[in-house]
Design a protein around this motif. Sequence first.
Motif, PDB file in Angstrom:
ATOM      1  N   GLU A   1      41.009 -47.829  98.151  1.00 29.77           N
ATOM      2  CA  GLU A   1      40.713 -46.677  97.374  1.00 29.77           C
ATOM      3  C   GLU A   1      41.402 -46.672  96.198  1.00 29.77           C
ATOM      4  N   TRP A   2      40.832 -46.006  95.251  1.00 29.86           N
ATOM      5  CA  TRP A   2      41.521 -45.454  93.989  1.00 29.86           C
ATOM      6  C   TRP A   2      40.959 -44.078  93.398  1.00 29.86           C
ATOM      7  N   VAL A   3      41.791 -43.866  92.518  1.00 33.44           N
ATOM      8  CA  VAL A   3      41.421 -42.712  91.615  1.00 33.44           C
ATOM      9  C   VAL A   3      41.034 -42.856  90.333  1.00 33.44           C
ATOM     10  N   PHE A   4      39.715 -42.726  89.859  1.00 36.69           N
ATOM     11  CA  PHE A   4      39.519 -42.824  88.617  1.00 36.69           C
ATOM     12  C   PHE A   4      39.940 -42.084  87.665  1.00 36.69           C
ATOM     13  N   SER A   5      40.482 -42.654  86.376  1.00 39.63           N
ATOM     14  CA  SER A   5      40.836 -41.730  85.270  1.00 39.63           C
ATOM     15  C   SER A   5      40.541 -42.466  83.835  1.00 39.63           C
ATOM     16  N   PRO A   6      39.549 -41.513  83.335  1.00 46.76           N
ATOM     17  CA  PRO A   6      39.074 -42.097  82.060  1.00 46.76           C
ATOM     18  C   PRO A   6      39.876 -41.848  81.107  1.00 46.76           C
ATOM     19  N   LYS A   7      39.967 -42.795  79.963  1.00 48.75           N
ATOM     20  CA  LYS A   7      40.727 -42.555  78.754  1.00 48.75           C
ATOM     21  C   LYS A   7      39.715 -42.962  77.595  1.00 48.75           C
TER      22      LYS A   7
ATOM     23  N   VAL B   1      42.040 -46.082  83.653  1.00 51.90           N
ATOM     24  CA  VAL B   1      42.932 -46.345  84.690  1.00 51.90           C
ATOM     25  C   VAL B   1      42.326 -45.985  86.090  1.00 51.90           C
ATOM     26  N   LEU B   2      42.622 -47.115  86.883  1.00 50.55           N
ATOM     27  CA  LEU B   2      42.511 -46.935  88.282  1.00 50.55           C
ATOM     28  C   LEU B   2      43.639 -46.985  89.121  1.00 50.55           C
ATOM     29  N   ILE B   3      43.835 -45.572  89.653  1.00 52.68           N
ATOM     30  CA  ILE B   3      45.288 -45.406  90.488  1.00 52.68           C
ATOM     31  C   ILE B   3      44.799 -45.743  91.759  1.00 52.68           C
TER      32      ILE B   3
ATOM     33  N   LEU C   1      30.588 -41.526  87.543  1.00 55.75           N
ATOM     34  CA  LEU C   1      32.097 -41.094  87.846  1.00 55.75           C
ATOM     35  C   LEU C   1      32.673 -40.117  86.852  1.00 55.75           C
ATOM     36  N   GLY C   2      33.662 -39.167  87.461  1.00 57.41           N
ATOM     37  CA  GLY C   2      34.175 -38.278  86.484  1.00 57.41           C
ATOM     38  C   GLY C   2      35.578 -38.255  86.634  1.00 57.41           C
ATOM     39  N   PRO C   3      36.531 -37.468  85.816  1.00 58.23           N
ATOM     40  CA  PRO C   3      37.814 -37.665  85.871  1.00 58.23           C
ATOM     41  C   PRO C   3      38.262 -37.147  87.428  1.00 58.23           C
ATOM     42  N   GLY C   4      39.173 -38.014  87.953  1.00 56.87           N
ATOM     43  CA  GLY C   4      39.628 -37.638  89.176  1.00 56.87           C
ATOM     44  C   GLY C   4      38.827 -37.979  90.540  1.00 56.87           C
ATOM     45  N   SER C   5      37.728 -38.818  90.045  1.00 58.69           N
ATOM     46  CA  SER C   5      36.801 -39.119  91.366  1.00 58.69           C
ATOM     47  C   SER C   5      37.557 -40.103  91.951  1.00 58.69           C
ATOM     48  N   THR C   6      37.375 -39.976  93.456  1.00 53.19           N
ATOM     49  CA  THR C   6      37.921 -40.957  94.334  1.00 53.19           C
ATOM     50  C   THR C   6      36.919 -42.110  94.852  1.00 53.19           C
ATOM     51  N   VAL C   7      37.541 -43.160  94.603  1.00 57.90           N
ATOM     52  CA  VAL C   7      36.516 -44.515  94.759  1.00 57.90           C
ATOM     53  C   VAL C   7      36.851 -45.043  96.021  1.00 57.90           C
ATOM     54  N   ARG C   8      36.015 -45.718  96.806  1.00 59.30           N
ATOM     55  CA  ARG C   8      36.563 -46.681  97.925  1.00 59.30           C
ATOM     56  C   ARG C   8      35.735 -47.762  97.857  1.00 59.30           C
ATOM     57  N   LEU C   9      36.167 -49.052  97.966  1.00 57.48           N
ATOM     58  CA  LEU C   9      35.598 -50.166  97.996  1.00 57.48           C
ATOM     59  C   LEU C   9      36.029 -50.585  99.373  1.00 57.48           C
ATOM     60  N   GLY C  10      35.117 -50.721 100.308  1.00 62.01           N
ATOM     61  CA  GLY C  10      35.785 -51.298 101.585  1.00 62.01           C
ATOM     62  C   GLY C  10      36.826 -50.188 102.211  1.00 62.01           C
ATOM     63  N   ASP C  11      38.089 -51.042 102.203  1.00 63.01           N
ATOM     64  CA  ASP C  11      39.332 -50.107 102.653  1.00 63.01           C
ATOM     65  C   ASP C  11      40.114 -49.728 101.449  1.00 63.01           C
TER      66      ASP C  11
ATOM     67  N   SER D   1      30.255 -48.950  99.046  1.00 61.73           N
ATOM     68  CA  SER D   1      31.005 -48.222  98.174  1.00 61.73           C
ATOM     69  C   SER D   1      30.807 -46.814  98.130  1.00 61.73           C
ATOM     70  N   TRP D   2      31.795 -45.979  98.003  1.00 57.10           N
ATOM     71  CA  TRP D   2      31.958 -44.685  98.205  1.00 57.10           C
ATOM     72  C   TRP D   2      32.464 -43.871  96.997  1.00 57.10           C
ATOM     73  N   VAL D   3      31.962 -42.722  96.508  1.00 55.18           N
ATOM     74  CA  VAL D   3      32.499 -41.796  95.395  1.00 55.18           C
ATOM     75  C   VAL D   3      32.558 -40.720  96.239  1.00 55.18           C
ATOM     76  N   ASP D   4      33.798 -40.101  95.988  1.00 51.20           N
ATOM     77  CA  ASP D   4      33.947 -38.673  96.591  1.00 51.20           C
ATOM     78  C   ASP D   4      33.380 -38.438  97.915  1.00 51.20           C
ATOM     79  N   GLY D   5      33.509 -39.519  98.773  1.00 49.85           N
ATOM     80  CA  GLY D   5      33.301 -39.229  99.922  1.00 49.85           C
ATOM     81  C   GLY D   5      31.633 -39.759 100.249  1.00 49.85           C
ATOM     82  N   GLU D   6      31.046 -40.013  99.178  1.00 43.87           N
ATOM     83  CA  GLU D   6      29.541 -40.043  99.390  1.00 43.87           C
ATOM     84  C   GLU D   6      29.095 -41.534  99.284  1.00 43.87           C
ATOM     85  N   PRO D   7      28.201 -42.234 100.035  1.00 45.84           N
ATOM     86  CA  PRO D   7      28.095 -43.593  99.749  1.00 45.84           C
ATOM     87  C   PRO D   7      27.172 -43.688  98.284  1.00 45.84           C
TER      88      PRO D   7
END
Length: 198
Positions: free
Chosen positions: A110-116, A22-24, A98-108, A85-91
């Motif tokens: 932003e979503w939180v990654f939640s694997p199931k 799920v991408l929150i 990606l890990g559970p709770g990783s913050t991902v940003r594509l341009g502007d 693209s950015w994951v947890d503030g890193e380009p």
Amino acid sequence: MPSPAALLEPTAVAEGGALLAVLILRRGVAGLGGHVAVRRPTVRLGRDATNDVAFPSPSVSAAHAELRLRGGVWSLIDLGSVNGSWVDGEPVYGSVPLGPGSTVRLGDVEWVFSPKDRWEDSPSELMLEAAPLDASLEPPLAEPRSAEELLPVAARRFRDETAPLFVLPEQPRRSGVWMFIVVAALVAALAFFLRQAT
């Protein structure tokens, strides 16, 4: 932050089997609700409607990134996007796990990654087998052999009696310690004589 009611209604779905992730959504996409359900092990993300998940934001490239599940690990791959693209503030350069709770940003956006997913959800066609350590130790297979027949071949690979595959060169003897002692004795003798002379 999206409301709890918005999280219950899927806004975009990468169709396929069971829920894998799920991408929150946190910010950057007006009109999309609170989350995106991912149901395939490979999902293309971008602004263009032909992507599996389309983010209608001018900061997102037409084909921006890709989510991949391989060997039980999710990765984000940047596809040469303009705004990055950015994951947890890193380009992201290439691929980033990606890990559970990783913050991902594509341009502007932003979503939180939640694997199931479960391990069984990973594609199995990408399994790799290790090559033998030394091909000369294993005779070519003419017909299938049993595990009992293969055991001596595997045991021979790791036995101490086998010749090593490489030999380290012998280290030359170093006279550095003796040279240091001689130089230190000369310096001490010189200092003694200079002190006696004054």
